[in-house]
Design an enzyme around this catalytic site. Structure first.
Site, PDB file in Angstrom:
ATOM      1  N   LYS A  73      10.984 -27.633   9.308  1.00 16.75           N
ATOM      2  CA  LYS A  73      11.770 -27.793  10.199  1.00 16.75           C
ATOM      3  C   LYS A  73      12.762 -29.319  10.032  1.00 16.75           C
ATOM      4  CE  LYS A  73       9.570 -25.181  13.728  1.00 16.75           C
ATOM      5  NZ  LYS A  73      10.574 -23.886  14.196  1.00 16.75           N
ATOM      6  N   ASP A  85       2.909 -24.757   5.972  1.00 18.38           N
ATOM      7  CA  ASP A  85       2.895 -25.063   7.420  1.00 18.38           C
ATOM      8  C   ASP A  85       4.562 -25.193   7.819  1.00 18.38           C
ATOM      9  OD1 ASP A  85       2.951 -26.272   9.872  1.00 18.38           O
ATOM     10  OD2 ASP A  85       1.093 -27.118   9.525  1.00 18.38           O
ATOM     11  N   HIS A  86       4.985 -23.804   8.433  1.00 21.77           N
ATOM     12  CA  HIS A  86       6.312 -24.019   8.393  1.00 21.77           C
ATOM     13  C   HIS A  86       6.956 -24.756   9.347  1.00 21.77           C
ATOM     14  CE1 HIS A  86       5.344 -21.505  12.268  1.00 21.77           C
ATOM     15  NE2 HIS A  86       6.444 -21.870  12.558  1.00 21.77           N
ATOM     16  N   LYS A  98       0.118 -20.951  25.550  1.00 23.89           N
ATOM     17  CA  LYS A  98       1.074 -19.813  25.564  1.00 23.89           C
ATOM     18  C   LYS A  98       1.147 -19.667  27.108  1.00 23.89           C
ATOM     19  CE  LYS A  98      -0.177 -17.751  21.517  1.00 23.89           C
ATOM     20  NZ  LYS A  98       0.910 -17.640  20.573  1.00 23.89           N
ATOM     21  N   GLU A 116       4.688 -22.714  24.674  1.00 21.81           N
ATOM     22  CA  GLU A 116       5.341 -21.279  24.435  1.00 21.81           C
ATOM     23  C   GLU A 116       5.414 -20.685  25.791  1.00 21.81           C
ATOM     24  OE1 GLU A 116       4.140 -18.875  20.877  1.00 21.81           O
ATOM     25  OE2 GLU A 116       2.514 -20.056  21.112  1.00 21.81           O
ATOM     26  N   HIS A 174      -0.408 -27.475  12.702  1.00 22.55           N
ATOM     27  CA  HIS A 174       1.236 -27.913  13.081  1.00 22.55           C
ATOM     28  C   HIS A 174       0.863 -29.222  13.685  1.00 22.55           C
ATOM     29  CE1 HIS A 174       2.235 -24.075  12.283  1.00 22.55           C
ATOM     30  NE2 HIS A 174       2.315 -23.380  13.162  1.00 22.55           N
ATOM     31  N   ARG A 180       0.644  -1.256   0.137  1.00 23.42           N
ATOM     32  CA  ARG A 180      -0.078   0.054  -0.039  1.00 23.42           C
ATOM     33  C   ARG A 180       0.797   1.145   0.091  1.00 23.42           C
ATOM     34  NH1 ARG A 180      -4.930  -1.403   4.184  1.00 23.42           N
ATOM     35  NH2 ARG A 180      -3.185  -1.874   5.349  1.00 23.42           N
ATOM     36  N   ASP A 193      -5.096 -22.169  16.413  1.00 22.58           N
ATOM     37  CA  ASP A 193      -3.889 -21.629  15.797  1.00 22.58           C
ATOM     38  C   ASP A 193      -2.536 -22.690  15.641  1.00 22.58           C
ATOM     39  OD1 ASP A 193      -2.108 -19.228  15.214  1.00 22.58           O
ATOM     40  OD2 ASP A 193      -1.413 -19.470  17.156  1.00 22.58           O
ATOM     41  N   LYS A 215      -1.159 -19.852   6.799  1.00 24.51           N
ATOM     42  CA  LYS A 215      -2.021 -20.433   7.751  1.00 24.51           C
ATOM     43  C   LYS A 215      -2.513 -19.150   8.448  1.00 24.51           C
ATOM     44  CE  LYS A 215      -0.159 -20.602  12.029  1.00 24.51           C
ATOM     45  NZ  LYS A 215      -0.361 -21.067  13.532  1.00 24.51           N
TER      46      LYS A 215
END
Ligand code: NAD
Length: 513
Positions: free
Chosen positions: A212, A207-208, A368, A246, A270, A75, A265, A178
């Site tokens: 890995k 899906d990172h 979390k 986390e 994952h 933008r 999430d 995602k």
């Protein structure tokens, strides 16, 4: 299998001889064809923290094609160049090298516009055509949608209006991040919207986690070694725990997280992908079709085990500590209503209705503001059942742990005799730390971007996988909707008390965080 059969089945990276170095999945060293990559949302959080740094790292290690161009659609383009350089200095894995940056910066082009502005897409089209002519390229384009999901369909439709989704000469690929919907129905609508514009084989869902190295090593450990697969079933495995914890809170992402929560999430994508890799059958070939077919089979056989009041748990962090610093609870954080019912902790139990897995519970949890940051899969084997009363008393459950992060590696817990008189068995751990054995691995986004450029879709979940995963999670989300607010747990703890009860009911316990 003979050595030559192994070599045929697991082709070698770079074609060198020997079984050591066999590549189960792809060969990262193969360079891609000339390509222009368009990043929509190039000034956003993901592009600045992950995509640009990964592209820089690929340039640094010489893995970008010679005729690579990056076109940023934004933008605001006024100070975009400075922002991009800053993001590379701050977040790239490899050291900042002005020469590498200058050569990459020459290949970065900005197009200013909004997603609802068809004229901006026409300018984009003209820019891409000009780059093709200037560098003699044949029109291979990657469109990376690093944009809020509500714009996925809009951007695809604009690409179709300008004819950018198809070409008689080059190939077209689109990359989406995602979340792939917020339930099965919205995920199906998204699938339809994407496939209206691009064929399924051109759609790369990131899906990172799958980028890995430890995650890819699940398949290597299972299928390139002889000793695990014979035990990989309900006769020898008691249960599996999959954890992603986390220590941080929602940290400024309230706009995204409120109303989404931990199950959508993390678990839907994952953690169910990890489950699929742990539980799938050996694929006919270690390529995109072979692996997807087996993952789809296992996800379609995966079901929630109930009763949900006992086999699942949900929580929201309250006040407590984050790395020893006092912190408020979620409901007191900016962006969240005081009565938010968004869960920051979710745990569930699933079973897999196959002959291999019948009766083996898979316990999955994420949260979390927990005691520690970790992601791991722990496969617990049944303890030995025969032997004298003395050896039965001393028996331990062997546990095989895949540590995904941090300190990625593999551990095997066994029982060993403590030195001295008597036969006292003590659990000990045999470990392999990837960093001490191998050179530093590329970041997940480096690997995944490289794969998109090369057209290798092996590490990208397909639409069916995403939809089967929603079919697993949706009934639990529906159930929670009628349960009021989640249970509060203290920030810095191991989660809500209901999660502990969930496992103690089965005479098992979560691994310590
Ligand atoms: P963001 O809000 O930080 O960035 C979005 C980008 O899109 C910005 O550059 C913004 O200017 C641009 N944009 C928004 N509306 C626009 C419009 N109408 N016209 C033109 N440009 C517009 O979002 P993000 O965090 O970078 O996330 C991007 C995608 O990646 C989302 O799908 C998100 O769910 C996903 N994702 C992000 C992360 C992360 O760590 N940030 C992690 C996983 C997945």
């Amino acid at each position: 299998m003979t050595v030559s059969e192994v070599q045929e089945r697991y082709p070698l990276a770079g074609g060198s001889g020997g079984v050591v170095g066999a590549a189960l999945i792809g060969n990262i060293g193969q360079l891609a064809e000339p390509v222009s990559m368009v990043i929509f949302g190039i000034t956003g959080d993901l592009a600045r923290k992950k995509l640009l740094p990964a592209i820089y790292d690929l340039a640094h290690s010489g893995q970008l094609p010679a005729d690579f161009d990056l076109v940023g659609f934004a933008r605001e383009t006024a100070d975009a160049e400075t922002q991009l350089r800053e993001s590379v200095t701050a977040y790239a894995r490899t050291p900042f090298d002005p020469e590498v940056w200058e050569s990459l910066a020459e290949r970065i082009h900005l197009v200013q516009g909004s997603f609802d502005d068809t004229a901006a897409f026409a300018r984009l089209s003209a820019r891409l055509a000009e780059l093709d002519v200037r560098r003699g390229k044949s029109g291979n384009y990657v469109f990376y949608l690093s944009v809020p999901p509500s714009f996925f369909a809009t951007v695809c439709d604009q690409l179709a209006i300008c004819g950018l989704n198809r070409s008689a000469h080059g190939w077209r690929r689109v990359v989406v991040e995602k979340p792939f919907g917020h339930d099965l129905a919205s995920s199906q609508s998204l699938g339809v919207a994407l496939e209206r514009v691009f064929p399924p084989s051109s759609i790369y869902r990131i899906d990172h986690y799958l980028g890995k190295e430890t995650v890819q090593n699940i398949l290597a450990l299972r299928f390139a070694n002889g000793m695990f697969e014979p035990l990989w079933n309900n006769r020898h495995i008691d249960h599996v725990q999959i954890t992603m914890a986390e220590s941080v809170g929602v940290t400024g992402r309230a706009g995204y997280y409120d109303g989404v929560g931990a199950a959508r999430d993390v678990i839907q994508n994952h953690l169910l992908q990890l489950l699929a890799l742990i539980a799938m059958e050996e694929p006919v070939a270690f390529d995109a079709d072979g692996i997807a077919a087996e993952k789809i089979k296992v996800l379609s056989a995966t079901e929630l085990l109930g009763p949900l009041a006992e086999t699942s748990a949900r929580g929201q962090y309250g006040a407590g500590v984050e790395n020893d610093v006092p912190v408020p609870g979620l409901a007191d954080e900016a962006g969240f209503p005081a009565d938010s019912a968004t869960e920051t902790f979710a745990a569930l139990t699933v079973g897999i209705a196959t002959r291999r897995w019948a009766g083996v519970p898979f316990f999955i949890r994420t949260g979390k503001r927990l005691a520690r940051r970790t992601a791991e899969i722990a496969v617990t084997f049944t303890p030995p059942v025969h032997g004298s009363p003395a050896s039965r008393a001393a028996a331990v459950s062997n546990v095989l742990v895949f540590r995904v992060q941090p300190d990625d590696g593999i551990e095997l817990h066994i029982g060993a005799k403590r030195p001295g008189g008597g036969m006292h068995i003590q659990p000990v751990s045999l470990g392999m730390d990837f960093r001490s054995v191998f050179d530093p691995a590329p970041e997940a986004y480096e690997r995944l971007i490289c794969d998109v450029l090369r057209g290798d879709a092996t590490l990208f979940p397909r639409r069916e996988e995403v939809e089967w995963s929603w079919k697993v999670v949706d009934p639990l989300l529906d159930y929670w909707t009628g349960c009021g607010r989640p249970e509060t747990y203290r920030s810095g703890s191991s989660g809500p008390a209901s999660a502990e009860r969930m496992l103690s009911r089965t005479a098992r316990a979560w691994r310590t965080l």
